[in-house]
Design an enzyme around this catalytic site. Structure first.
Site, PDB file in Angstrom:
ATOM      1  N   GLU A   1      -8.305 -17.280 -13.946  1.00 41.78           N
ATOM      2  CA  GLU A   1      -7.026 -17.252 -13.220  1.00 41.78           C
ATOM      3  C   GLU A   1      -6.649 -18.616 -12.652  1.00 41.78           C
ATOM      4  OE1 GLU A   1      -7.259 -14.073 -10.316  1.00 41.78           O
ATOM      5  OE2 GLU A   1      -9.308 -14.562  -9.789  1.00 41.78           O
TER       6      GLU A   1
ATOM      7  N   ASP B   1      -2.513 -14.556 -10.746  1.00 40.23           N
ATOM      8  CA  ASP B   1      -2.777 -15.898 -10.227  1.00 40.23           C
ATOM      9  C   ASP B   1      -2.620 -16.972 -11.290  1.00 40.23           C
ATOM     10  OD1 ASP B   1      -3.272 -15.822  -7.431  1.00 40.23           O
ATOM     11  OD2 ASP B   1      -5.084 -14.661  -7.843  1.00 40.23           O
TER      12      ASP B   1
ATOM     13  N   HIS C   1       0.829  -1.200   0.000  1.00 43.02           N
ATOM     14  CA  HIS C   1       0.000   0.000   0.000  1.00 43.02           C
ATOM     15  C   HIS C   1       0.874   1.265   0.000  1.00 43.02           C
ATOM     16  CE1 HIS C   1      -4.211   1.469   1.294  1.00 43.02           C
ATOM     17  NE2 HIS C   1      -3.791   1.995   0.189  1.00 43.02           N
TER      18      HIS C   1
ATOM     19  N   CYS D   1      -6.495  -8.199 -16.553  1.00 42.81           N
ATOM     20  CA  CYS D   1      -6.312  -7.228 -15.463  1.00 42.81           C
ATOM     21  C   CYS D   1      -5.158  -7.581 -14.532  1.00 42.81           C
ATOM     22  CB  CYS D   1      -7.600  -7.061 -14.670  1.00 42.81           C
ATOM     23  SG  CYS D   1      -8.147  -8.580 -13.895  1.00 42.81           S
TER      24      CYS D   1
HETATM   25  C1  PEP Z   1      -4.813 -11.570 -10.858  1.00 41.14           C
HETATM   26  O1  PEP Z   1      -4.715 -12.616 -10.220  1.00 41.14           O
HETATM   27  O2  PEP Z   1      -4.230 -11.357 -11.938  1.00 41.14           O
HETATM   28  C2  PEP Z   1      -5.629 -10.462 -10.330  1.00 41.14           C
HETATM   29  C3  PEP Z   1      -5.870  -9.389 -11.039  1.00 41.14           C
HETATM   30  O3  PEP Z   1      -6.095 -10.595  -9.060  1.00 41.14           O
HETATM   31  P1  PEP Z   1      -5.222 -10.277  -7.743  1.00 41.14           P
HETATM   32  O4  PEP Z   1      -3.914  -9.707  -8.169  1.00 41.14           O
HETATM   33  O5  PEP Z   1      -6.048  -9.327  -6.950  1.00 41.14           O
HETATM   34  O6  PEP Z   1      -5.114 -11.630  -7.133  1.00 41.14           O
HETATM   35 MG    MG Z   2      -6.107 -13.021  -8.615  1.00 38.92          MG
END
Ligand code: PEP
Ligand code: MG
Length: 595
Positions: free
Chosen positions: A437, A461, A195, A508
């Protein structure tokens, strides 16, 4: 004295190049609390009063800091509010008093013992956000100790701007920085996703984290060059190196300014192929950044941070208000709200969890929500209500079977029905997507595509599960390879399934925001990329400088290569050739640094 040109390597956390003098904050921790036993009730009362005065003083200082926050930083006031709350947190506040009364410790030692217990409790937690909360408790602890010692809390006013060097910095400390006082900061701990790093980016302060032994190697007053693009710190640089970095800094800033000029323009390739570049945000306040950098919407709202920042489960009304703020600020652009991603390495302190041997493979994300349906339904209601205020999509994380997606959609439908019966407005056509994922979701993509309105590939992930590489483990970090042939084939498969079913496919994970990978991803057919807001101008710049045909050619060639080393080598060469103006900044000035 001769210059040392000593190089320390860290993780780049917020881009920029700065030159200046160091101020080492670890010095604050050097005076260790001492132990002395109290003999009389008067002494005990005296120590209790000293402790309560230290708390009162800290509370007054924090309120004053909060009130003095410049308007631009008001979005971070909640971090100071959190510290104000922590001052009265049972495990510090009551435990210190108990230790003074029952163990007859002096206030400093009682506070130190209470803090040690809290620290032990949090040890071993890998999640960066929870770690962020420990930093807040530590900040409160330090403040109380310095009040007990009669010292002033950290204050930089009046000093010339410095590069702060610390073992660690809490998000609250980061919010106290202004660019007129702090050129940049270096920490020994922390990761790219902490953060504190996110706040550094939002304040546009250069940051490098994870620099081993920074507080041992660097002393206050030392001259430093800090490169937030490569993660390199140069200690005591010679004149030639200083000149070369001054030139690099000027060059980078001019280039950044040039790129930012067009960041509000659409991201269209040279042959008019349209793409969407969206922002990933963790907290509603960050929507401002998305707008500043020209996001075409929010591609990922990580909703768990709203749950994690407070001590009770948020109510439907609180969630709705948070989502509404983002949706209205972004309108008419889309906002993709991901349902709760709790469990695994992020947990809520107000819920009981069974211990898990392997939390990354445990009761997390959609699995948790389908088990804790009341929590899930409350969130779905808030999302649906927010959908009446603008353009919203909902997406379900960690889907590993068609059944899970069906169940999630079924719950969404029952909540819709309830809202309809109560006459509450919402978007009846709200698109509901699946995050891809888990490798099983890739294999089933053609079946999931029949049940989903869109896909969003979560590479953070997906790479961890596909390559069996813990995304947070430093030991295997070099094996965490987004361009691994297996990963590229998975992306291709998901895109193909989405095309057949005529649904959009987005990405994402962090891979989507890395300039190096953007043409490959475009070439593989991912035309919607969601990333950290600061990465948007560069992503748009790259897209506007390439044709979709060239991107496909790069992806096709990369897919023909057999090893990840070959792919990395090919893509790096290709990108250097096509975009020398960008990649010259990312590669270290290694040649200049030979001793
Ligand atoms: C991902 O796993 O790519 C994702 C966007 O989720 P997080 O990073 O929040 O696990
Ligand atoms: Mg994820």
């Amino acid at each position: 004295m001769t210059s040392r040109n000593l190089i320390l390597q860290g993780i780049p956390a917020s881009p920029g190049i700065v030159l200046g003098r160091a101020k080492v904050l670890a010095e604050r921790l050097e005076s260790q609390p001492y132990c002395c036993l109290l003999y009389s009730p008067e002494e005990i009362n005296w120590e209790l009063d000293r402790f309560l005065e230290a708390v009162e003083q800290a509370e007054a200082d924090l309120f004053a800091l909060r009130d003095a926050l410049p308007p631009d930083y008001q979005e971070h006031a909640h971090l100071l509010d959190l510290q104000i709350l922590l001052l009265k947190e049972r495990m510090i506040f009551q435990e210190t008093q108990r230790l003074i009364q029952e163990e007859r410790y002096n206030a400093e030692w009682a506070l130190f013992q209470a803090w040690q217990k809290v620290r032990e409790l949090f040890q071993g937690i890998g999640d960066p956000y929870i770690k962020g909360r420990i930093q807040d408790v530590e900040e409160v602890y330090r403040r109380l100790q310095s009040n007990l010692a009669g010292k002033e809390a950290w204050n930089l006013s009046g000093e010339e701007p410095v590069i702060l060097v610390a073992r660690d910095l809490s998000p609250a400390e980061a919010t106290q920085m202004t660019s007129s006082q702090v050129l940049g900061f270096i920490t020994e701990r922390g990761g790219r996703t902490s953060h504190t790093a996110i706040i550094a980016q939002s304040l546009e302060i250069t940051a490098v984290v994870g620099v081993d032994f920074a507080t041992r190697e660097i002393a206050s007053g030392d001259q430093l060059i800090m490169d937030g693009l490569t993660g390199q710190i140069i200690l005591d640089p010679d004149e030639a190196l200083r000149c070369s970095y001054q030139a690099r800094k000027k060059d980078f800033e001019a280039f950044k300014g040039e790129v930012a000029l067009s960041s509000n323009q659409p991201a269209i390739t040279l042959d008019d192929y349209p793409t969407q570049i969206l922002a990933n945000i963790e907290l509603p306040e960050e929507v401002i950044l998305g707008l500043k950098y020209g996001a075409d919407g929010v591609g990922l709202l990580r909703t768990e941070f709203i749950y994690l920042r407070q001590r009770h489960l948020p109510t439907e009304e609180e969630l709705f208000e948070d989502y509404r703020r983002v949706v209205e600020a972004m309108a008419p652009r889309v906002v993709t709200i991901r349902t709760l991603y709790i469990g695994g390495d992020k947990f809520l302190s107000h819920l009981e969890y069974a211990p898990e041997m392997n939390p990354a493979l445990g009761l997390r994300a959609i699995r948790f929500c389908l088990k804790e349906q009341n929590i899930f339904r409350t969130q779905l209601k808030a999302i649906l209500r927010a959908s009446a205020c603008g353009r919203v999509r909902v997406m379900f994380p960690l889907i590993s079977s068609v059944r899970e997606l069906q169940e999630a959609r079924h719950l969404l439908n029952t909540v819709k029905q309830e809202l309809q019966e109560s006459g509450v407005p919402f978007d009846a056509q709200l698109p509901a997507g699946a995050m891809i994922e888990v490798p099983a979701a890739v294999t089933l993509a053609h079946l999931l595509a029949r049940e989903a309105d869109f896909f969003s590939i979560g590479t953070n992930d997906l790479i961890q599960y596909a390559l069996a590489i813990d995304r947070g483990n430093k030991q295997v970090a070099d094996m965490y390879q987004p361009l691994h042939p297996a990963v590229m084939r998975m992306i291709r498969e998901v895109v193909h399934a989405a095309r057949v079913a005529r649904i959009p496919v987005a990405m994402c994970g962090e891979m989507a925001g890395d300039p190096l990978y953007i043409p490959v991803l475009l070439g593989l057919g991912v035309a919607e990329l969601s990333m950290n807001a600061m990465a948007i101008p560069m992503a748009k710049h790259i897209i506007r400088m390439i044709t979709s045909g060239e991107a496909r050619k790069i992806a096709r060639h990369a897919l023909r290569l057999v090893t990840v080393e070959e792919v990395n080598d090919y893509v790096a060469r290709e990108m250097n050739r096509r975009f020398p103006e960008i990649f010259r900044f990312v590669h270290a000035l290694a040649a200049n640094l030979e001793p």
